[in-house]
Enzyme design. Structure first.
Site, PDB file in Angstrom:
ATOM      1  N   GLY A 106      46.357  52.063   9.075  1.00 37.38           N
ATOM      2  CA  GLY A 106      46.890  53.399   8.817  1.00 37.38           C
ATOM      3  C   GLY A 106      46.624  54.274  10.029  1.00 37.38           C
ATOM      4  O   GLY A 106      47.486  54.482  10.884  1.00 37.38           O
ATOM      5  N   ARG A 107      45.369  54.720  10.127  1.00 37.26           N
ATOM      6  CA  ARG A 107      44.965  55.625  11.207  1.00 37.26           C
ATOM      7  C   ARG A 107      45.384  55.130  12.593  1.00 37.26           C
ATOM      8  O   ARG A 107      45.845  55.906  13.420  1.00 37.26           O
ATOM      9  CB  ARG A 107      43.434  55.746  11.173  1.00 37.26           C
ATOM     10  N   ARG A 111      39.328  67.192   7.579  1.00 40.42           N
ATOM     11  CA  ARG A 111      38.415  66.160   8.105  1.00 40.42           C
ATOM     12  C   ARG A 111      37.103  66.713   8.667  1.00 40.42           C
ATOM     13  O   ARG A 111      36.047  66.149   8.401  1.00 40.42           O
ATOM     14  CB  ARG A 111      39.133  65.283   9.138  1.00 40.42           C
ATOM     15  N   CYS A 131      37.019  81.710   3.237  1.00 40.97           N
ATOM     16  CA  CYS A 131      35.670  82.175   2.957  1.00 40.97           C
ATOM     17  C   CYS A 131      34.775  81.027   2.488  1.00 40.97           C
ATOM     18  O   CYS A 131      34.368  80.956   1.330  1.00 40.97           O
ATOM     19  CB  CYS A 131      35.724  83.279   1.909  1.00 40.97           C
ATOM     20  N   GLU A 132      34.559  80.080   3.383  1.00 37.06           N
ATOM     21  CA  GLU A 132      33.648  78.957   3.148  1.00 37.06           C
ATOM     22  C   GLU A 132      33.056  78.647   4.515  1.00 37.06           C
ATOM     23  O   GLU A 132      33.805  78.505   5.482  1.00 37.06           O
ATOM     24  CB  GLU A 132      34.410  77.688   2.709  1.00 37.06           C
TER      25      GLU A 132
HETATM   26  C1  PLP Z   1      42.684  53.408   3.536  1.00 36.32           C
HETATM   27  C2  PLP Z   1      43.089  51.994   3.449  1.00 36.32           C
HETATM   28  C3  PLP Z   1      43.743  51.388   4.519  1.00 36.32           C
HETATM   29  C4  PLP Z   1      44.016  52.088   5.812  1.00 36.32           C
HETATM   30  O1  PLP Z   1      42.848  52.452   6.461  1.00 36.32           O
HETATM   31  P1  PLP Z   1      42.887  52.945   7.966  1.00 36.32           P
HETATM   32  O2  PLP Z   1      41.486  53.199   8.306  1.00 36.32           O
HETATM   33  O3  PLP Z   1      43.703  54.190   8.001  1.00 36.32           O
HETATM   34  O4  PLP Z   1      43.493  51.862   8.776  1.00 36.32           O
HETATM   35  C5  PLP Z   1      44.123  50.078   4.371  1.00 36.32           C
HETATM   36  N1  PLP Z   1      43.892  49.382   3.219  1.00 36.32           N
HETATM   37  C6  PLP Z   1      43.270  49.954   2.170  1.00 36.32           C
HETATM   38  C7  PLP Z   1      43.034  49.153   0.953  1.00 36.32           C
HETATM   39  C8  PLP Z   1      42.845  51.262   2.243  1.00 36.32           C
HETATM   40  O5  PLP Z   1      42.209  51.817   1.215  1.00 36.32           O
END
Ligand code: PLP
Length: 432
Positions: A275-276, A312, A344-345
């Protein structure tokens, strides 16, 4: 981040001036660079080339339809964790047979939606979930293609809130329970057991935990396959880290070598769920400095972006680099500032004592590396509108999520009749 660079004294996303975008779109806004997404995907695909690998983009990092479509066009599959993400993946043109449904708490409705769509596999995380999936599939006259998510009890050496592979975490089925769970899966009428999966955490910058997890997973796969369990797919999960603060991201070639080592000779298609890694460095959040406030002990930059736009730093103590959109003068001296939002945190703080070149009220700042877990985690706290998202490609840009207007915000909250002006008040309970 080569996608974001200074040209003529101003930060650009590819060929588009972020100053100009801020004028048309208003601040704060997210901006994503198509080229950076494509480069990350291609780098990973190249590293894994020659392997029977499917890259299933984890939509939870950034579920914007245009971002997902950009990846779909490169051939990516999808890793989804909700029916909403399933719908986005399908709408983006990702074929159902490249979609993996993950998550520790899928509802029966979500299972049915995945089955109706004909997805590649469900990654199942517990016995009760397995039984529920079997029931749902049986009621539809189907068998659910299933992988068991194994909890390998490996420390991902990342932030505790994004570590998922320890025995104490809620994720996956403990190694010691796998044999029994496999037996059960093979006996359930609605389950077609096809694979094993693992995902030990996010923002991994060290490959060692991957090695430990892959080793346990592939050994288990070999063992089960040897017992005659008809497995055909091994899902190595996601979690590849990126550089936020100049740290060295894991070397893709070394990651791929690790995969090759542990998958060698296994009769298995491979699934990856990044993902990231694919989108994190492809995005910036552009904010305007509202005020420069000199406190008794510190100088504060108060931005028009807040923790509702990017959580984050508040949630994970995450570090994000800041870049002035107007290039700093040559030889500008950096001074430490606290960079905060208007909410306001005290947690509404993006950075403390961060050295920055001189910045004035009205200036634009880019909050870097916010393409992943940025917009998707935003909220409307303080009745703030969600920040819009812009996708850039070369000289072109498009608003791929508009800033909602206030009328839409109010329309989403209908009043009950008894609170409307000019309505007869209904009797209170218990009063004749
Ligand atoms: C969050 C997640 C991902 C993606 O994670 P990244 O760190 O963004 O690569 C992949 N598989 C599962 C099961 C997740 O929960």
């Amino acid at each position: 981040m080569t996608a974001f660079h200074y040209r003529d004294g101003a930060l650009h996303a590819e060929g588009v001036s972020l100053t100009a975008l801020a004028e048309t779109v208003g601040t704060p806004f997210y901006c994503y660079a198509s080229g950076a997404i494509e480069d990350a995907y291609n780098a990973m695909a190249n590293a894994l080339s020659g392997l029977p690998a499917m890259i299933c983009y984890a939509l939870k990092a950034n579920g914007n339809l245009a971002v997902v479509r950009t990846l779909a066009k490169l051939g990516a599959g999808a890793d989804v964790v909700s029916e909403g993400e399933l719908r986005v993946a399908l709408a983006a043109g990702i074929p159902a047979d490249k979609i993996v449904f993950a998550g520790v708490g899928k509802t029966r409705e979500e299972m049915a939606a995945g089955l109706r769509a004909g997805i590649l596999q469900f990654n199942v995380e517990s016995v009760p979930e397995l039984e529920a999936l079997s029931e749902v599939a049986t009621s539809m006259g189907l068998r659910a293609p299933t992988a068991l998510r194994v909890n390998p009890d490996v420390d991902a050496l990342t932030h505790a809130k994004i570590s998922t592979g320890r025995a104490e975490n809620k994720f996956g089925i403990d190694l010691g329970h796998i044999q029994d769970t496999v037996k059960l899966a093979l006996s359930l009428p609605g389950i077609s057991l096809e694979g094993l999966a693992v995902h030990i955490g996010s923002q991994l910058t060290d490959l060692t935990p991957y090695g430990a997890a892959f080793e346990r997973l592939s050994a288990l796969y070999r063992d089960l396959h040897g017992q005659g369990v008809p497995l055909r797919r091994l899902d190595f999960g996601g979690g590849l880290g990126i550089s936020y603060d100049g740290e060295t991201p894991p070397d893709l070639a070394a990651y791929a070598a690790l995969v090759r080592k542990h998958a060698a000779g296994l009769p298995a298609e491979l699934v990856f769920e990044p993902g990231r890694f694919l989108v994190g460095n492809a995005g910036v959040l552009i904010a305007r400095v509202l005020y420069v406030k000199q406190g008794a002990a510190r100088r504060f930059l108060v931005l028009d972006a807040a923790m509702n736009d990017l959580i984050r730093p508040s949630m994970y103590d995450a570090y994000h680099a800041f870049k002035p959109v107007r290039a700093p003068a040559a030889g500008a001296v950096e001074m430490p500032v606290d960079i905060v939002g208007p909410i306001c945190e005290s947690a509404d703080t993006f950075a403390k004592q961060r050295p920055l070149p001189p910045v004035e009220a009205g200036d634009l700042l880019a909050i870097c590396s916010t393409g992943a877990y940025g917009a998707v985690m935003s909220s409307t706290y303080n009745c703030r509108r969600l920040a819009p998202e812009v996708l850039v490609r070369g000289e072109d840009h498009a608003i791929v999520r508009a800033r909602p207007d206030y009328a839409a915000m109010l329309a989403g909250s209908p009043l009950p009749d008894w609170l409307k002006d000019g309505q007869v008040q209904p009797a209170k309970r218990g009063v004749a």
